[in-house]
Every structure is written in structure tokens, then in C-alpha cells.
Design a protein around this motif. Structure first.
Motif, short mmCIF file in Angstrom:
data_model
loop_
_atom_site.label_atom_id
_atom_site.label_comp_id
_atom_site.label_asym_id
_atom_site.label_seq_id
_atom_site.Cartn_x
_atom_site.Cartn_y
_atom_site.Cartn_z
N ALA A 91 -23.59 -15.90 10.46
CA ALA A 91 -24.79 -16.75 10.65
C ALA A 91 -24.72 -17.27 12.26
O ALA A 91 -25.80 -17.45 12.84
CB ALA A 91 -24.66 -17.91 9.77
N ASP A 141 -30.14 -2.40 9.70
CA ASP A 141 -29.76 -2.81 8.54
C ASP A 141 -28.42 -3.87 8.77
O ASP A 141 -27.52 -3.50 9.02
CB ASP A 141 -29.46 -2.01 7.48
CG ASP A 141 -29.12 -2.62 6.06
OD1 ASP A 141 -29.50 -3.86 5.98
OD2 ASP A 141 -28.86 -1.85 5.20
N ARG A 200 -25.25 -6.01 7.05
CA ARG A 200 -24.61 -6.44 5.96
C ARG A 200 -23.46 -7.03 6.28
O ARG A 200 -22.74 -6.84 7.14
CB ARG A 200 -24.01 -4.90 5.39
CG ARG A 200 -25.07 -3.68 4.95
CD ARG A 200 -26.01 -4.12 3.65
NE ARG A 200 -26.87 -2.81 3.43
CZ ARG A 200 -26.58 -1.93 2.63
NH1 ARG A 200 -25.36 -1.92 2.21
NH2 ARG A 200 -27.30 -0.67 2.59
N VAL A 224 -31.25 -11.97 14.38
CA VAL A 224 -31.55 -11.52 12.68
C VAL A 224 -31.98 -12.68 11.99
O VAL A 224 -31.64 -13.66 11.72
CB VAL A 224 -30.18 -11.06 12.11
CG1 VAL A 224 -30.33 -10.44 10.73
CG2 VAL A 224 -29.73 -9.96 12.95
N LEU A 225 -33.16 -12.00 11.18
CA LEU A 225 -33.74 -13.13 10.43
C LEU A 225 -33.03 -13.30 8.90
O LEU A 225 -32.92 -14.35 8.48
CB LEU A 225 -35.21 -12.66 9.97
CG LEU A 225 -36.00 -12.76 11.33
CD1 LEU A 225 -37.57 -12.20 11.30
CD2 LEU A 225 -36.14 -14.25 11.97
N GLU A 226 -32.57 -12.12 8.47
CA GLU A 226 -32.03 -12.42 7.03
C GLU A 226 -30.67 -11.58 7.15
O GLU A 226 -30.25 -10.79 7.73
CB GLU A 226 -32.75 -11.36 6.03
CG GLU A 226 -33.96 -12.07 5.78
CD GLU A 226 -34.67 -11.13 4.71
OE1 GLU A 226 -34.12 -11.29 3.70
OE2 GLU A 226 -35.76 -10.75 4.93
N LEU A 227 -29.55 -12.16 6.38
CA LEU A 227 -28.03 -11.39 6.36
C LEU A 227 -28.08 -11.15 4.85
O LEU A 227 -28.51 -11.99 3.86
CB LEU A 227 -27.27 -12.64 6.56
CG LEU A 227 -27.01 -13.34 8.05
CD1 LEU A 227 -25.85 -14.30 7.86
CD2 LEU A 227 -26.97 -12.21 9.02
N HIS A 228 -27.82 -9.86 4.62
CA HIS A 228 -27.84 -9.26 3.13
C HIS A 228 -26.22 -9.02 2.99
O HIS A 228 -25.51 -8.31 3.73
CB HIS A 228 -28.38 -7.93 3.07
CG HIS A 228 -29.68 -8.01 3.55
ND1 HIS A 228 -30.78 -8.39 2.68
CD2 HIS A 228 -30.36 -7.94 4.97
CE1 HIS A 228 -31.82 -8.39 3.31
NE2 HIS A 228 -31.79 -7.94 4.59
N THR A 229 -25.71 -9.85 1.94
CA THR A 229 -24.36 -9.61 1.46
C THR A 229 -24.05 -8.21 0.72
O THR A 229 -25.03 -7.78 -0.08
CB THR A 229 -23.86 -10.77 0.66
OG1 THR A 229 -24.53 -10.87 -0.48
CG2 THR A 229 -24.05 -12.08 1.46
#
Length: 190
Positions: free
Chosen positions: A68, A54, A56, A75-80
Motif C-alpha cells: 500500500a 499484474d 499480486r 497502482v489503483l488495485e492490489l490483488h492478494t
């Protein structure tokens, strides 16, 4: 802690880091050195499989920009996650360290300056509130996690994960362009 490992990274150098300014909730852009440090993080992580992690990231621009750059290959997505934002420094936000340090105070206790200043910033967050925020963050984890955060918050996340008191923050290394791992009660640098 139920889910491990936890990889912890600090954002790259910013203009205000270079000027020795408190940022707290404010933001300044990464410097050329800061972008190179983010690339250094990407190089360090290239040899590590992050599938199943995960990811974060603090919502503050300097951390998100670092993430980024550092994680683009894997990693395809960054979750804030707002719990990873930097400690609030209240009325000291944007001020030079030399403007707020008590007369005679050492400026070199850590690479970030005296940690005690963060505890005593007028209208600042303080270590107890930061610790509660980091405990809440760590308690919410459901998988191995990589987080991109800030200097003081990085230390507090690691202190909480290791079961250490806030008084030990200065004993944990800091710095930009490094990845720290907490796993099975052990702290190491990749």
C-alpha cells in the motif's frame, strides 16, 4: 516463462524481524524502519512504468501494508494471492531464532538466519511444498507481474523463475527495501 518481467519485493521490517522472531503465518506490524523501506520501494519504482503489470500481494498484513505504501503512486488495485504468503514454520511461529537454533548453529548464513532452519521447522511447510506453491503461482501469470511477498518466499519465487534448485536459495540476495527483477533468465536488482 511466458510472461516477463517479474518484479519481486519483500515487505518492510517488522517488529518481529527486529526481534529475530519467526513469523511464518503470524504477523507483526511494520516498524518505523519498515515503513521507510516501503517508501524506499516507492522511490525505486517511481522511475518504472508499471502500466500493464499484474500486481499480486501476499495477504499477510506486513506485505499488504508495504504494498500500500510502495505502490500508492502507481497502482489503483492490489490483488492478494495466498500463494505468496511466507513459508510456514509450524511450531516455531512466534519463537525467537535463538530458541530454536541447534546448539552451535551459525546464525549469520543469510540476513534472515540459516535457511536450513526453515526446511526443518517442526510441522512447518518445508521447501518442497513452498516450491510447488511458487511454481503454481508463476505458472498462472498472464502478464508482466510485480509481487510483494516475504523473505524466503521471495527467494523461492526467484529460484523457480530462474530454473534454479531450492538448494540455491542462499545464493540469491534478500533484504528489505529492494526490488529484484527476473527477466529472460537474468536476475538483477533495480
Amino acid at each position: 516463462m511466458a510472461f516477463q518481467p517479474i518484479y519481486v519485493m519483500r515487505h518492510g521490517e517488522t517488529v518481529w524481524n527486529a526481534e529475530a522472531r519467526f513469523q511464518g503465518a503470524l504477523n507483526s506490524p511494520l516498524t518505523k524502519t519498515g515503513r521507510a523501506q516501503a517508501q524506499q520501494l516507492a522511490d525505486i519504482l517511481a522511475g518504472h512504468d508499471l502500466s500493464g503489470f499484474d500486481v499480486r500481494v501476499s495477504p499477510q498484513g506486513r506485505a499488504f501494508e508495504t504494498a500500500a505504501i510502495a505502490l500508492a503512486r502507481q497502482v489503483l488495485e492490489l490483488h492478494t494471492d495466498a500463494r505468496l504468503r511466507e513459508i510456514g514454520v509450524g511450531l516455531w511461529s512466534g519463537k525467537l531464532r535463538s530458541e530454536v537454533a541447534p546448539v552451535g548453529a551459525a546464525q549469520d548464513d543469510t540476513p534472515d538466519g540459516p535457511l536450513a532452519l526453515y526446511e526443518h521447522a517442526p510441522e512447518g511447510e518445508g521447501f518442497a511444498a513452498l516450491r510447488a506453491r511458487c511454481q503454481d503461482f508463476l505458472g498462472s501469470l498472464t502478464a508482466p507481474t510485480l509481487c510483494v511477498t516475504h523473505g524466503i518466499t521471495s527467494r523461492m519465487v526467484r529460484a523457480v523463475a530462474l530454473g534454479q534448485p531450492s538448494a540455491n536459495l542462499g545464493d540469491l540476495p534478500g533484504g528489505q527495501g529492494m526490488v529484484y527483477v527476473v527477466e529472460d533468465g537474468v536476475h538483477r536488482r533495480l
